[in-house]
Design a protein around this motif. Structure first.
Motif, PDB file in Angstrom:
ATOM      1  N   PRO A  28      -3.463  16.844   4.860  1.00  0.00           N
ATOM      2  CA  PRO A  28      -4.849  17.235   5.141  1.00  0.00           C
ATOM      3  C   PRO A  28      -5.720  17.197   3.872  1.00  0.00           C
ATOM      4  CG  PRO A  28      -3.347  18.737   6.227  1.00  0.00           C
ATOM      5  CD  PRO A  28      -2.504  17.858   5.348  1.00  0.00           C
ATOM      6  N   GLU A  29      -5.134  17.495   2.720  1.00  0.00           N
ATOM      7  CA  GLU A  29      -5.885  17.457   1.464  1.00  0.00           C
ATOM      8  C   GLU A  29      -6.319  16.039   1.106  1.00  0.00           C
ATOM      9  OE1 GLU A  29      -2.687  18.903   1.512  1.00  0.00           O
ATOM     10  OE2 GLU A  29      -3.515  20.897   1.887  1.00  0.00           O
ATOM     11  N   GLU A  30      -5.604  15.061   1.636  1.00  0.00           N
ATOM     12  CA  GLU A  30      -5.915  13.654   1.340  1.00  0.00           C
ATOM     13  C   GLU A  30      -6.821  13.038   2.403  1.00  0.00           C
ATOM     14  OE1 GLU A  30      -1.741  12.469  -0.887  1.00  0.00           O
ATOM     15  OE2 GLU A  30      -1.920  12.162   1.261  1.00  0.00           O
ATOM     16  N   GLU A  31      -7.253  13.839   3.372  1.00  0.00           N
ATOM     17  CA  GLU A  31      -8.101  13.316   4.453  1.00  0.00           C
ATOM     18  C   GLU A  31      -9.346  12.640   3.874  1.00  0.00           C
ATOM     19  OE1 GLU A  31      -8.098  13.095   7.873  1.00  0.00           O
ATOM     20  OE2 GLU A  31      -6.024  13.737   7.794  1.00  0.00           O
ATOM     21  N   LEU A  32      -9.743  11.568   4.493  1.00  0.00           N
ATOM     22  CA  LEU A  32     -10.927  10.844   4.082  1.00  0.00           C
ATOM     23  C   LEU A  32     -12.160  11.402   4.781  1.00  0.00           C
ATOM     24  CD1 LEU A  32      -9.512   7.237   4.418  1.00  0.00           C
ATOM     25  CD2 LEU A  32      -9.709   8.580   2.345  1.00  0.00           C
ATOM     26  N   GLU A  33     -13.241  11.425   4.049  1.00  0.00           N
ATOM     27  CA  GLU A  33     -14.502  11.809   4.666  1.00  0.00           C
ATOM     28  C   GLU A  33     -15.140  10.554   5.235  1.00  0.00           C
ATOM     29  OE1 GLU A  33     -16.972  13.885   1.946  1.00  0.00           O
ATOM     30  OE2 GLU A  33     -15.399  15.274   1.388  1.00  0.00           O
ATOM     31  N   ASP A  34     -15.729  10.697   6.408  1.00  0.00           N
ATOM     32  CA  ASP A  34     -16.413   9.537   7.006  1.00  0.00           C
ATOM     33  C   ASP A  34     -17.830   9.431   6.520  1.00  0.00           C
ATOM     34  OD1 ASP A  34     -14.295   8.544   8.496  1.00  0.00           O
ATOM     35  OD2 ASP A  34     -14.656   9.986  10.099  1.00  0.00           O
ATOM     36  N   LEU A  64       0.831  -1.206   0.000  1.00  0.00           N
ATOM     37  CA  LEU A  64       0.000   0.000   0.000  1.00  0.00           C
ATOM     38  C   LEU A  64       0.868   1.259   0.000  1.00  0.00           C
ATOM     39  CD1 LEU A  64      -2.884  -0.912   2.458  1.00  0.00           C
ATOM     40  CD2 LEU A  64      -3.073  -0.510   0.010  1.00  0.00           C
ATOM     41  N   ARG A  65       1.932   1.257   0.774  1.00  0.00           N
ATOM     42  CA  ARG A  65       2.839   2.409   0.808  1.00  0.00           C
ATOM     43  C   ARG A  65       3.461   2.664  -0.564  1.00  0.00           C
ATOM     44  NH1 ARG A  65       3.505  -0.216   5.458  1.00  0.00           N
ATOM     45  NH2 ARG A  65       3.059   0.918   7.380  1.00  0.00           N
ATOM     46  N   GLU A  66       3.882   1.595  -1.229  1.00  0.00           N
ATOM     47  CA  GLU A  66       4.490   1.728  -2.549  1.00  0.00           C
ATOM     48  C   GLU A  66       3.477   2.237  -3.570  1.00  0.00           C
ATOM     49  OE1 GLU A  66       6.270  -2.061  -3.419  1.00  0.00           O
ATOM     50  OE2 GLU A  66       7.693  -1.867  -1.751  1.00  0.00           O
ATOM     51  N   GLN A  67       2.268   1.693  -3.531  1.00  0.00           N
ATOM     52  CA  GLN A  67       1.241   2.143  -4.459  1.00  0.00           C
ATOM     53  C   GLN A  67       0.852   3.596  -4.193  1.00  0.00           C
ATOM     54  OE1 GLN A  67      -2.134  -0.388  -5.161  1.00  0.00           O
ATOM     55  NE2 GLN A  67      -0.903  -2.234  -4.964  1.00  0.00           N
ATOM     56  N   ASP A 122      -7.419  14.189 -11.392  1.00  0.00           N
ATOM     57  CA  ASP A 122      -8.611  13.720 -10.667  1.00  0.00           C
ATOM     58  C   ASP A 122      -8.571  12.207 -10.467  1.00  0.00           C
ATOM     59  OD1 ASP A 122      -9.665  16.251 -10.383  1.00  0.00           O
ATOM     60  OD2 ASP A 122     -11.046  16.057 -12.090  1.00  0.00           O
ATOM     61  N   ALA A 123      -8.123  11.503 -11.500  1.00  0.00           N
ATOM     62  CA  ALA A 123      -8.038  10.042 -11.396  1.00  0.00           C
ATOM     63  C   ALA A 123      -7.040   9.632 -10.316  1.00  0.00           C
ATOM     64  CB  ALA A 123      -7.640   9.439 -12.734  1.00  0.00           C
ATOM     65  N   TYR A 124      -5.892  10.295 -10.256  1.00  0.00           N
ATOM     66  CA  TYR A 124      -4.892   9.936  -9.246  1.00  0.00           C
ATOM     67  C   TYR A 124      -5.313  10.377  -7.855  1.00  0.00           C
ATOM     68  CZ  TYR A 124      -1.989   8.127 -12.891  1.00  0.00           C
ATOM     69  OH  TYR A 124      -1.518   7.362 -13.929  1.00  0.00           O
ATOM     70  N   ARG A 125      -6.047  11.477  -7.746  1.00  0.00           N
ATOM     71  CA  ARG A 125      -6.602  11.843  -6.433  1.00  0.00           C
ATOM     72  C   ARG A 125      -7.543  10.750  -5.939  1.00  0.00           C
ATOM     73  NH1 ARG A 125      -7.337  17.024  -9.047  1.00  0.00           N
ATOM     74  NH2 ARG A 125      -5.684  18.423  -8.347  1.00  0.00           N
ATOM     75  N   GLY A 126      -8.352  10.230  -6.849  1.00  0.00           N
ATOM     76  CA  GLY A 126      -9.252   9.125  -6.495  1.00  0.00           C
ATOM     77  C   GLY A 126      -8.492   7.882  -6.091  1.00  0.00           C
ATOM     78  N   ARG A 127      -7.414   7.593  -6.781  1.00  0.00           N
ATOM     79  CA  ARG A 127      -6.573   6.427  -6.451  1.00  0.00           C
ATOM     80  C   ARG A 127      -5.985   6.574  -5.053  1.00  0.00           C
ATOM     81  NH1 ARG A 127      -5.554   1.339  -6.358  1.00  0.00           N
ATOM     82  NH2 ARG A 127      -3.403   0.748  -6.663  1.00  0.00           N
ATOM     83  N   ILE A 128      -5.493   7.777  -4.742  1.00  0.00           N
ATOM     84  CA  ILE A 128      -4.927   8.038  -3.419  1.00  0.00           C
ATOM     85  C   ILE A 128      -5.990   7.857  -2.343  1.00  0.00           C
ATOM     86  CG2 ILE A 128      -4.005   9.883  -1.940  1.00  0.00           C
ATOM     87  CD1 ILE A 128      -2.528  10.886  -4.542  1.00  0.00           C
ATOM     88  N   THR A 129      -7.162   8.428  -2.568  1.00  0.00           N
ATOM     89  CA  THR A 129      -8.254   8.282  -1.605  1.00  0.00           C
ATOM     90  C   THR A 129      -8.615   6.812  -1.409  1.00  0.00           C
ATOM     91  OG1 THR A 129      -9.129  10.460  -2.155  1.00  0.00           O
ATOM     92  CG2 THR A 129     -10.644   8.914  -1.100  1.00  0.00           C
ATOM     93  N   GLY A 130      -8.672   6.074  -2.500  1.00  0.00           N
ATOM     94  CA  GLY A 130      -9.008   4.651  -2.411  1.00  0.00           C
ATOM     95  C   GLY A 130      -7.973   3.858  -1.632  1.00  0.00           C
ATOM     96  N   LEU A 131      -6.702   4.140  -1.869  1.00  0.00           N
ATOM     97  CA  LEU A 131      -5.641   3.444  -1.140  1.00  0.00           C
ATOM     98  C   LEU A 131      -5.689   3.769   0.350  1.00  0.00           C
ATOM     99  CD1 LEU A 131      -2.754   3.916  -3.699  1.00  0.00           C
ATOM    100  CD2 LEU A 131      -3.819   1.731  -3.067  1.00  0.00           C
ATOM    101  N   LEU A 132      -5.936   5.032   0.671  1.00  0.00           N
ATOM    102  CA  LEU A 132      -6.041   5.410   2.084  1.00  0.00           C
ATOM    103  C   LEU A 132      -7.244   4.745   2.746  1.00  0.00           C
ATOM    104  CD1 LEU A 132      -5.086   9.177   1.827  1.00  0.00           C
ATOM    105  CD2 LEU A 132      -3.691   7.339   2.798  1.00  0.00           C
ATOM    106  N   ARG A 133      -8.323   4.618   2.003  1.00  0.00           N
ATOM    107  CA  ARG A 133      -9.522   3.957   2.528  1.00  0.00           C
ATOM    108  C   ARG A 133      -9.237   2.478   2.805  1.00  0.00           C
ATOM    109  NH1 ARG A 133     -13.364   6.096  -1.001  1.00  0.00           N
ATOM    110  NH2 ARG A 133     -13.685   7.791   0.466  1.00  0.00           N
ATOM    111  N   ILE A 134      -8.560   1.810   1.890  1.00  0.00           N
ATOM    112  CA  ILE A 134      -8.194   0.401   2.085  1.00  0.00           C
ATOM    113  C   ILE A 134      -7.307   0.260   3.318  1.00  0.00           C
ATOM    114  CG2 ILE A 134      -6.829  -1.504   1.138  1.00  0.00           C
ATOM    115  CD1 ILE A 134      -7.802  -0.516  -1.671  1.00  0.00           C
ATOM    116  N   ALA A 135      -6.325   1.143   3.433  1.00  0.00           N
ATOM    117  CA  ALA A 135      -5.424   1.079   4.581  1.00  0.00           C
ATOM    118  C   ALA A 135      -6.191   1.250   5.886  1.00  0.00           C
ATOM    119  CB  ALA A 135      -4.341   2.154   4.453  1.00  0.00           C
TER     120      ALA A 135
END
Length: 63
Positions: A57-63, A9-12, A33-46
């Motif tokens: 803070p820009e990558e923070e996930l919404e609950d 996950l860290r590498e991705q 936009d696509a890579y922002r979504g990828r980052i959000t998805g990886l953080l959500r999985i983690a």
């Protein structure tokens, strides 16, 4: 096994951030936009698996 998963996950995440920076530098908003979504998805999985990944803070996930 969990450590291997966390490392993957860290590498991705690092790759997605690099691709985001490249897209932004090229003025490719759709790509960015696509890579922002990828980052959000990886953080959500983690988070779902209890893996703490550093993020801005820009990558923070919404609950």
């Amino acid at each position: 096994m969990a450590e291997v998963f966390g490392q993957e996950l860290r590498e991705q995440l690092a790759q997605a951030r690099a691709e985001l920076a490249s897209a932004l530098a090229a003025g490719d908003e759709d790509g960015a936009d696509a890579y922002r979504g990828r980052i959000t998805g990886l953080l959500r999985i983690a988070r779902r698996h209890g893996i703490d990944l550093p993020h801005s803070p820009e990558e923070e996930l919404e609950d």
